[in-house]
Design a protein around this motif. Structure first.
Motif, PDB file in Angstrom:
ATOM      1  N   PRO A   1      -5.964  -1.305   1.221  1.00  0.00           N
ATOM      2  CA  PRO A   1      -5.584  -2.420   0.345  1.00  0.00           C
ATOM      3  C   PRO A   1      -6.585  -3.566   0.375  1.00  0.00           C
ATOM      4  CG  PRO A   1      -4.394  -2.569   2.411  1.00  0.00           C
ATOM      5  CD  PRO A   1      -5.235  -1.307   2.492  1.00  0.00           C
ATOM      6  N   HIS A   2      -6.471  -4.442  -0.651  1.00  0.00           N
ATOM      7  CA  HIS A   2      -7.187  -5.714  -0.664  1.00  0.00           C
ATOM      8  C   HIS A   2      -8.702  -5.498  -0.704  1.00  0.00           C
ATOM      9  CE1 HIS A   2      -7.280 -10.037  -0.216  1.00  0.00           C
ATOM     10  NE2 HIS A   2      -8.031  -9.966   0.852  1.00  0.00           N
TER      11      HIS A   2
ATOM     12  N   SER B   1       1.397  -3.159  -7.559  1.00  0.00           N
ATOM     13  CA  SER B   1       2.846  -3.199  -7.377  1.00  0.00           C
ATOM     14  C   SER B   1       3.491  -4.222  -8.294  1.00  0.00           C
ATOM     15  CB  SER B   1       3.191  -3.535  -5.926  1.00  0.00           C
ATOM     16  OG  SER B   1       2.954  -4.903  -5.672  1.00  0.00           O
ATOM     17  N   PHE B   2       4.823  -4.256  -8.318  1.00  0.00           N
ATOM     18  CA  PHE B   2       5.566  -5.209  -9.143  1.00  0.00           C
ATOM     19  C   PHE B   2       5.208  -6.651  -8.792  1.00  0.00           C
ATOM     20  CE2 PHE B   2       7.983  -5.488  -5.310  1.00  0.00           C
ATOM     21  CZ  PHE B   2       8.560  -6.753  -5.328  1.00  0.00           C
ATOM     22  N   ALA B   3       4.771  -6.878  -7.541  1.00  0.00           N
ATOM     23  CA  ALA B   3       4.486  -8.238  -7.089  1.00  0.00           C
ATOM     24  C   ALA B   3       3.111  -8.728  -7.514  1.00  0.00           C
ATOM     25  CB  ALA B   3       4.599  -8.306  -5.561  1.00  0.00           C
TER      26      ALA B   3
ATOM     27  N   SER C   1       0.802  -1.225   0.000  1.00  0.00           N
ATOM     28  CA  SER C   1       0.000   0.000   0.000  1.00  0.00           C
ATOM     29  C   SER C   1       0.837   1.278   0.000  1.00  0.00           C
ATOM     30  CB  SER C   1      -0.934   0.013   1.214  1.00  0.00           C
ATOM     31  OG  SER C   1      -0.194  -0.089   2.422  1.00  0.00           O
ATOM     32  N   LEU C   2       2.166   1.159   0.034  1.00  0.00           N
ATOM     33  CA  LEU C   2       2.988   2.361   0.070  1.00  0.00           C
ATOM     34  C   LEU C   2       2.837   3.165  -1.224  1.00  0.00           C
ATOM     35  CD1 LEU C   2       5.014   4.081   1.608  1.00  0.00           C
ATOM     36  CD2 LEU C   2       6.854   2.706   0.616  1.00  0.00           C
TER      37      LEU C   2
ATOM     38  N   ALA D   1       0.831   8.034  -4.215  1.00  0.00           N
ATOM     39  CA  ALA D   1      -0.066   8.655  -5.194  1.00  0.00           C
ATOM     40  C   ALA D   1      -1.052   9.587  -4.508  1.00  0.00           C
ATOM     41  CB  ALA D   1      -0.810   7.566  -5.969  1.00  0.00           C
ATOM     42  N   GLN D   2      -1.601   9.143  -3.395  1.00  0.00           N
ATOM     43  CA  GLN D   2      -2.559   9.969  -2.669  1.00  0.00           C
ATOM     44  C   GLN D   2      -1.913  11.260  -2.182  1.00  0.00           C
ATOM     45  OE1 GLN D   2      -4.397   7.992   0.651  1.00  0.00           O
ATOM     46  NE2 GLN D   2      -5.579   9.783   1.262  1.00  0.00           N
TER      47      GLN D   2
END
Length: 298
Positions: free
Chosen positions: A212-213, A236-238, A190-191, A196-197
């Motif tokens: 998140p989620h 994210s990349f993950a 969530s970073l 962005a926020q």
């Protein structure tokens, strides 16, 4: 999250961006990766570092047969040769100092450094010039074995507090839209969402973070209840890239036509032609530039 030097199998996809079915196929075909057994189960840090570099090389066009199972040093040389990794990055002095403090687990010193950086910069500059380079440097330091997974989590906690404080101090402009921020199911990073926020709040956006989620149905309900103009998501990349477009299309179908869907993050890089009503941004500056000034205030 497992804070030992090994990464648990359930965390491997989130840490590397590679799905468990794909890894199972590689294990059968190439004998890699191989989890540890016994008293310290999971995947050793070196294998996870190999998988992270393999993911970058796959994204750069390499075929699995050429890279899966290669030694870490060989993968680093390949990545460096094509410019998708830097074994010895030259960071700004503040970034280098932050990494040193993190290695020493000097959280008070790191928090003081981040606070000083945030005070001397605008919120946008703090995110783009301090937070973004630091998160990249942490990832590279982890790959080189200079820090552990827990160091990353400690730093993330401090950065989240800094960003939340900055968002709380931002002044909303009446002409700016209301944006709901979230990540999809199974996306727990969530970073990037907070970054962005913070940048958009610095430009007067009315920000609502649902966290998140979040499933598409619940997110659509939240957007309707809050009368949001835009729903913004971070991948994210993950996050598995194959799941990005289907989720965005499903969410798009649940929202009113006037409500835009914005998406960003490393996992959206493959979307070169977004569907109608969906906007994908390569960086936060693009999102700022796309802000409408003619939206109704709430």
């Amino acid at each position: 999250m497992n804070y030992s030097s090994n990464v648990h199998a359930t965390d491997l996809e989130r840490e590397t961006g590679l799905g468990k079915d794909l890894l199972r196929k590689w294990r059968s075909r190439y004998g890699f990766p191989q989890p540890l057994t016994g008293d310290t189960p999971g995947y050793p840090k070196e294998q996870v570092a190999q998988l992270r570099l393999i993911k970058r090389l796959l994204d750069a066009g390499f075929r699995p047969a050429l890279i899966v199972g290669k030694p870490l040093l060989e993968l680093e040389k390949l990545a460096q040769a094509i410019g998708c990794a830097d074994a010895c990055p030259q960071w700004l002095a503040s970034t280098q100092r932050a990494i040193e403090l993190l290695k020493e687990a000097d959280l008070a010193g790191l928090d003081a450094l981040l606070t000083e950086e945030s005070r001397r910069q605008s919120i946008t500059d703090f995110v783009l010039l301090t937070v973004a380079p630091l998160t990249t440097a942490i990832g590279e330091a982890w790959i080189r074995g200079e820090i552990e997974v827990f160091h990353e989590h400690l730093c993330t906690g401090l950065l989240q507090r800094q960003l939340q404080a900055a968002i709380g101090a931002a002044i909303r402009q009446e002409c700016r839209p209301r944006i709901i921020f979230a990540t999809p199911p199974d996306e727990l990073h969530s970073l990037g969402l907070l970054m962005a926020q913070a940048v958009l709040a610095d430009h007067g956006v009315d920000c609502v973070n649902v966290g998140p989620h979040i499933g598409a149905e619940d997110l659509a309900k939240a957007a309707l209840a809050c009368r949001a103009d835009i729903v913004a998501l971070s991948f994210s990349f993950a996050y598995p890239r194959r799941r990005v477009r289907p989720f965005l299309l499903h969410l798009r179908s649940l929202l009113p036509e006037a409500t835009e869907v914005w998406a960003g993050g490393a996992a959206t890089a493959d979307i070169v032609s977004p569907p109608q009503g969906i906007h994908v941004f390569a960086d936060l500056r693009q999102a700022v530039a796309s802000l409408s000034t003619g939206r109704p205030s709430h």
